[in-house]
Enzyme design. Sequence first.
Site, PDB file in Angstrom:
ATOM      1  N   ARG A 181       8.810   3.266  -9.408  1.00  0.00           N
ATOM      2  CA  ARG A 181       9.309   1.911  -9.104  1.00  0.00           C
ATOM      3  C   ARG A 181      10.821   1.861  -9.258  1.00  0.00           C
ATOM      4  O   ARG A 181      11.519   1.215  -8.486  1.00  0.00           O
ATOM      5  CB  ARG A 181       8.692   0.892 -10.065  1.00  0.00           C
ATOM      6  CG  ARG A 181       7.266   0.616  -9.769  1.00  0.00           C
ATOM      7  CD  ARG A 181       6.748  -0.658 -10.427  1.00  0.00           C
ATOM      8  NE  ARG A 181       5.460  -0.922  -9.824  1.00  0.00           N
ATOM      9  CZ  ARG A 181       5.270  -1.582  -8.687  1.00  0.00           C
ATOM     10  NH1 ARG A 181       6.285  -2.107  -8.040  1.00  0.00           N
ATOM     11  NH2 ARG A 181       4.075  -1.731  -8.187  1.00  0.00           N
ATOM     12  N   MET A 204       5.798  -8.716  -1.386  1.00  0.00           N
ATOM     13  CA  MET A 204       4.605  -8.513  -2.211  1.00  0.00           C
ATOM     14  C   MET A 204       4.742  -7.256  -3.067  1.00  0.00           C
ATOM     15  O   MET A 204       3.896  -6.361  -3.020  1.00  0.00           O
ATOM     16  CB  MET A 204       3.367  -8.405  -1.316  1.00  0.00           C
ATOM     17  CG  MET A 204       3.158  -9.620  -0.432  1.00  0.00           C
ATOM     18  SD  MET A 204       2.997 -11.146  -1.373  1.00  0.00           S
ATOM     19  CE  MET A 204       1.374 -10.908  -2.047  1.00  0.00           C
ATOM     20  N   HIS A 210       7.406 -19.606  -4.271  1.00  0.00           N
ATOM     21  CA  HIS A 210       6.027 -19.375  -4.716  1.00  0.00           C
ATOM     22  C   HIS A 210       5.179 -20.571  -4.276  1.00  0.00           C
ATOM     23  O   HIS A 210       5.595 -21.724  -4.450  1.00  0.00           O
ATOM     24  CB  HIS A 210       5.989 -19.231  -6.241  1.00  0.00           C
ATOM     25  CG  HIS A 210       4.603 -19.000  -6.754  1.00  0.00           C
ATOM     26  ND1 HIS A 210       3.968 -17.786  -6.623  1.00  0.00           N
ATOM     27  CD2 HIS A 210       3.722 -19.833  -7.347  1.00  0.00           C
ATOM     28  CE1 HIS A 210       2.753 -17.875  -7.135  1.00  0.00           C
ATOM     29  NE2 HIS A 210       2.575 -19.111  -7.584  1.00  0.00           N
ATOM     30  N   ASP A 269       6.630 -14.659 -11.304  1.00  0.00           N
ATOM     31  CA  ASP A 269       6.598 -16.093 -10.995  1.00  0.00           C
ATOM     32  C   ASP A 269       7.115 -16.965 -12.145  1.00  0.00           C
ATOM     33  O   ASP A 269       6.599 -18.059 -12.406  1.00  0.00           O
ATOM     34  CB  ASP A 269       5.180 -16.528 -10.570  1.00  0.00           C
ATOM     35  CG  ASP A 269       4.728 -15.784  -9.323  1.00  0.00           C
ATOM     36  OD1 ASP A 269       5.578 -15.476  -8.483  1.00  0.00           O
ATOM     37  OD2 ASP A 269       3.526 -15.496  -9.201  1.00  0.00           O
TER      38      ASP A 269
HETATM   39  C1  GRF Z   1       4.409 -17.775   1.374  1.00  0.00           C
HETATM   40  O1  GRF Z   1       3.344 -18.647   1.119  1.00  0.00           O
HETATM   41  C2  GRF Z   1       5.238 -17.582   0.122  1.00  0.00           C
HETATM   42  O2  GRF Z   1       5.309 -18.717  -0.675  1.00  0.00           O
HETATM   43  C3  GRF Z   1       4.470 -16.505  -0.595  1.00  0.00           C
HETATM   44  O3  GRF Z   1       4.034 -15.632   0.422  1.00  0.00           O
HETATM   45  C4  GRF Z   1       3.927 -16.354   1.650  1.00  0.00           C
HETATM   46  C5  GRF Z   1       4.784 -15.640   2.636  1.00  0.00           C
HETATM   47  O4  GRF Z   1       4.674 -16.174   3.945  1.00  0.00           O
HETATM   48  N1  GRF Z   1       5.290 -15.887  -1.613  1.00  0.00           N
HETATM   49  P1  GRF Z   1       5.744 -15.805   5.039  1.00  0.00           P
HETATM   50  O5  GRF Z   1       5.773 -14.289   5.139  1.00  0.00           O
HETATM   51  O6  GRF Z   1       7.052 -16.385   4.636  1.00  0.00           O
HETATM   52  O7  GRF Z   1       5.206 -16.415   6.314  1.00  0.00           O
END
Ligand code: GRF
Length: 219
Positions: free
Chosen positions: A67, A92, A111, A147
């Site tokens: 990482r 992610m 979030h 978060d």
């Molecule tokens: C969103 O709901 C954001 O809050 C979360 O992941 C999702 C990403 O959606 N962290 P996008 O790729 O911006 O369409």
Amino acid sequence: MPRRRTAILISGRGSNMTALLEAARDPDYPAEIVLVVSNRESAPGLERARAAGIEAVTITSKSFSSREAFDTALDTKLRDADIDMVCLAGFMRLLTPGFVAAWRDRLINIHPSLLPLFPGLDTHAAALSAGVRLHGCTVHFVRAEVDSGPIIAQAAVPVLFADTPDTLADRVLGAEHRLYPLALSLVASGQARVVDEHVVVDDPPDELVGTALISPSFG
Ligand code: GRF
């Protein structure tokens, strides 16, 4: 004040990224988006960014043994591009404490819940299962714990009795697309600052006054 050079980190479709790119098309917007980085080659957001004329690159974890090594490569890319601020938008991947510390108060995340409620994944199902009548989204400065971190702005949406996780997610996403550009502008302009791990906003815009963001038609 020069516009803050901003990078967006994504992993997927990039709809929040697109909302930020659109806001930043206004030359008076205090942040300029100059780089998009994905940790997934297949992220649809990469093409969207390129179509908007923004440099969009992939850094995959496959190429790194740890990482820390991944985050060092990411940090190097950001510094080479002379980045001032970093926005996580559906990125992610957990970032190491060292990376988070290096970008402290210049690294923000969106979030899909009203933090500190429902950190982690599957927030919409969690909100339905808890039976809350209001749900929403939060933009916050990033700290090492997932978060967590000083909250910059939040938007609330109603939870309807017929909601499924998908219908609720759609309503929250509409709110995200309005909230994130507002929050980035507050940070990039210097209006939002961290004082004692709370965010202080100078001259807060009307949209930040809580009730204005709580509306059945919001999003
Ligand atoms: C969103 O709901 C954001 O809050 C979360 O992941 C999702 C990403 O959606 N962290 P996008 O790729 O911006 O369409």
